[in-house]
Design a protein around this motif. Structure first.
Motif, mmCIF file in Angstrom:
data_model
loop_
_atom_site.group_PDB
_atom_site.id
_atom_site.type_symbol
_atom_site.label_atom_id
_atom_site.label_comp_id
_atom_site.label_asym_id
_atom_site.label_seq_id
_atom_site.Cartn_x
_atom_site.Cartn_y
_atom_site.Cartn_z
ATOM 1 N N LYS A 183 39.393 47.486 34.608
ATOM 2 C CA LYS A 183 39.501 48.808 35.230
ATOM 3 C C LYS A 183 38.236 49.134 36.022
ATOM 4 N N ARG A 200 45.104 44.478 39.165
ATOM 5 C CA ARG A 200 46.035 45.484 38.610
ATOM 6 C C ARG A 200 47.120 44.814 37.772
ATOM 7 N N ILE A 255 38.369 47.134 39.202
ATOM 8 C CA ILE A 255 39.350 47.737 40.112
ATOM 9 C C ILE A 255 38.733 48.950 40.807
#
Length: 67
Positions: free
Chosen positions: A51, A16, A54
């Motif tokens: 992303k 992040r 994640i």
């Protein structure tokens, strides 16, 4: 060992942070009058890959619920 955090929470936090850093770099690059389009595309692709990673890790942390 590849220098990555051992647990999922630490790994997610690191990813992040990298994602936020890329977002800031992209914003800075877009702010200049004639940004380097190739570099911009590469940064956006890298941000998208982060992303996806994640999301994959978050999915691993959530137990499967059979409805």
């Amino acid at each position: 060992m590849d220098g990555m955090p051992d647990n999922l929470e630490e790994r997610l936090a690191a990813l992040r942070e990298q994602h936020r850093d890329l977002d800031a770099a992209i914003s800075s690059l877009e702010a200049v009058p004639a940004p380097d389009q190739l570099r911009l595309r590469r940064l956006k692709k890298q941000k998208l890959l982060l992303k996806d990673e994640i999301t994959r890790l978050e999915d691993q942390m959530i137990p499967d619920i059979i409805a």
